[in-house]
Design a protein around this motif. Structure first.
Motif, PDB file in Angstrom:
ATOM      1  N   ARG A 159      -1.171  -3.215   1.047  1.00 49.36           N
ATOM      2  CA  ARG A 159      -0.618  -2.792  -0.243  1.00 49.36           C
ATOM      3  C   ARG A 159      -1.665  -2.888  -1.343  1.00 49.36           C
ATOM      4  NH1 ARG A 159       3.883  -5.917   1.370  1.00 49.36           N
ATOM      5  NH2 ARG A 159       3.256  -7.579  -0.074  1.00 49.36           N
ATOM      6  N   ARG A 163      -4.541   1.370  -3.395  1.00 45.66           N
ATOM      7  CA  ARG A 163      -5.049   2.050  -4.589  1.00 45.66           C
ATOM      8  C   ARG A 163      -6.324   2.838  -4.286  1.00 45.66           C
ATOM      9  NH1 ARG A 163      -6.778  -3.246  -4.784  1.00 45.66           N
ATOM     10  NH2 ARG A 163      -8.848  -3.678  -5.671  1.00 45.66           N
ATOM     11  N   GLY A 167      -2.992   5.483  -3.522  1.00 45.85           N
ATOM     12  CA  GLY A 167      -1.687   4.848  -3.577  1.00 45.85           C
ATOM     13  C   GLY A 167      -0.825   5.108  -2.358  1.00 45.85           C
TER      14      GLY A 167
END
Length: 257
Positions: A159, A163, A167
């Motif tokens: 997670r 980015r 994303g």
């Protein structure tokens, strides 16, 4: 473990000065590099120094994703080339990254350990820290004596790294090749940089918590030449901040080579 605090530019300058000092005193020929966000300003400071001796370095990256082709923009082959090799004017043949695209990953891991040993070992290892306390991609509960190997990435790490993949969590690889904690401890000196509030809990566990595989970075408590560089946000949960020096006041050659 020595802890220095300062602004991100001060931390980058301190780390770059440390590399340059060891290089100029001929006590650095093999540099270990990390590819997280916090260490990147160090390489930019090194590039800005214009030091011609940087070109003589041999470089080893900490880790690489499994399954990404080397030309993928988020593979660490590409990141290291983009952020380290070209800006510092290094010979690409002297820059090594684990081969996460290898058919035999275990053999690739063993070969990487052999390359590090054959180079004489890493003189100075630059590190970052993950929000869950990982260094390299040594996730929580990694063996404190681990060597370069395949590691499964935690959901938290994936997670956090999404980015870099627009994303899209589905694009983030699920495993990697990483230097082990034992490999990192073999470096003659380590400099870890952490910036931002997201790293504060992991930093507190690393510096003031017990030595535990639950926080892999805490293994640096065992290293005789470990320096941790923190901005105020990353240092926010430390309880003994008065014991730590300011990076801006610790310029120049801060230790004997």
């Amino acid at each position: 473990m020595k802890v220095l605090t300062g602004t991100p530019p001060q931390l980058a300058r301190w780390a770059a000065d440390r590399v340059l000092h060891r290089l100029r005193t001929r006590s650095l020929s093999v540099l270990g590099v990390a590819t997280g966000s916090s260490p990147l300003p160090v390489y930019r400071a090194l590039a800005a120094s214009g030091e011609p001796a940087l070109a003589s370095l041999r470089v080893f990256a900490l880790d690489e994703y499994v399954g990404l082709p080397h030309h993928h923009p988020q593979s660490y082959h590409c990141v290291v080339d983009r952020e380290v090799t070209r800006p510092l004017g290094l010979d690409p043949a002297r820059v090594h990254v684990p081969d996460g695209a290898a058919d035999d990953l275990d053999a690739a891991a063993a070969e990487y350990e052999h390359l590090i040993a054959a180079s004489g070992g890493i003189d100075l290892q630059v590190l970052g820290i993950g929000a869950n306390g990982h260094v390299g991609f040594n996730e929580p509960f990694s063996s404190l004596r681990s060597r370069t190997r395949v590691e499964t990435l935690t959901a938290r790490t994936r997670r956090d790294n999404a980015r870099f993949f627009g994303g899209d969590l589905q694009q983030v690889p699920t495993s990697c090749l990483t230097q082990g904690l034992g490999t990192i401890l073999d470096a003659d000196e380590v400099v870890l940089i952490a910036t931002g509030a997201a790293k504060a809990h992991a930093v507190a566990q690393m510096v003031e918590g017990p030595l535990s595989s639950a926080c892999p970075a805490s293994v640096l408590q065992l290293h005789p030449r470990a320096t941790v560089l923190l901005d105020d946000r990353a240092a926010a949960q430390l309880t003994r901040r008065d014991d730590h020096e300011q990076a801006g006041a610790a310029t120049g050659p801060p230790r004997n080579p």
